[in-house]
Design a protein around this motif. Structure first.
Motif: not given
Length: 292
Positions: A139, A43, A141, A58-60, A137
């Motif tokens: 993101y 996160k 949410e 928010i995660y990558q 990469r």
């Protein structure tokens, strides 16, 4: 004491397994030497949405495509779709602005978002050479406290085998067998159509609520020349670039090495429509130009 040590060992093992699981790599496809992998990263933050009165984590996320073939290159379409959440803003003349939390698809288009450069192979551009890989990469949410779901995938590819008759020209003007050949722009069906002055007409994309947004402007244009060079004018700035076409893609290469790839959706004597991925909206953006 022995029981305590055993407990600590079990606790440490469980914690270590949990951490590794969060960073573990999942193989989503393994076909004909091509591997599609996905990894949920840490996160990277949270944000509070005033409209929905909700906090979103928010995660990558990371996607990788690996070409394990030693004699075949690949053209790849690899899109991972994650169902996260977002705030759907509600506007009213009779009440304060508000919103509701809705599901939203976050797309990770690996081929378009990767920094990996396409390369020449047997008279065409390819995403991956033999024993090559690309990574991207993005993101996702989700509502605070919830986890990123596993992605749905859209994965197609074309394998291009080596050809014994292929050759390449090196800096000394000599050729060597079994090497890639730089494609000639003149072989493209779009070569003659794309030449000229193209004026920016509109930009189309979907906002965070899935609603189509159309922005119009007349401040930009491309001047595309037959020698493989072009001039881009955007917001009163001028850029000298090179252009190359492979199949239904046009590649714009800037002086600093940046390469932008756009898919050609439509191209005729009057209208050009290009499509490309965007990190800012986590999806596709459609660019429309007209020739004057």
């Amino acid at each position: 004491m022995q029981n305590l040590l055993s407990f600590l060992f079990i606790a440490y093992t469980t914690l270590s397994s949990s951490i590794c699981f969060g960073q573990s790599t999942s193989i989503l496809a393994n076909e004909n030497g091509l591997v599609l992998q996905y990894k949920k990263l840490d996160k990277i933050g949270s944000r509070y949405d005033e409209y929905c009165k909700t906090t979103f984590d928010i995660y990558q996320v990371e996607g990788t495509v690996i070409n394990n073939n030693s004699d075949k290159a690949a053209m790849v379409t690899a899109i991972l779709s994650f169902e996260g959440q977002a705030c759907n803003k509600i506007y009213s003349n009779d009440a304060p602005a508000g919103g509701e939390v809705i599901n939203k698809m976050f797309n990770l288009d690996i081929a378009h978002l990767t920094k990996h450069q396409t390369q020449y192979w047997v008279n065409r551009y390819v995403h991956l050479l033999p024993n090559d890989s690309m990574i991207a990469r993005g993101y996702v949410e989700v509502k605070q406290g919830e986890q990123v779901p596993d992605p749905d995938k859209y994965f197609t590819y074309e394998l291009i085998p080596s050809q014994n008759t292929s050759s390449t020209v090196n800096v000394e003007g000599k050729t060597s067998a079994n090497q890639p050949v730089k494609p000639d722009n003149n072989t493209s069906k779009y070569n003659s159509l794309i030449l000229g002055e193209w004026y920016f007409n509109s930009l189309t994309y979907e906002d965070e609520n899935g609603k189509e947004v159309v922005e119009t402007d007349n401040s930009g244009k491309y001047v595309i020349k037959s020698d493989g060079t072009a001039i881009q004018i955007a917001y009163d700035k001028k850029y000298n670039i090179r252009w190359e076409i492979s199949e239904n893609e046009i590649h714009f290469i800037y002086e600093d090495g940046l390469k932008i790839i756009r898919e050609i959706l439509q191209l005729d004597n009057k209208r050009m429509v290009l499509q490309g991925a965007s990190e800012s909206v986590m999806g596709f953006m459609k660019f429309t130009y007209t020739k004057k």
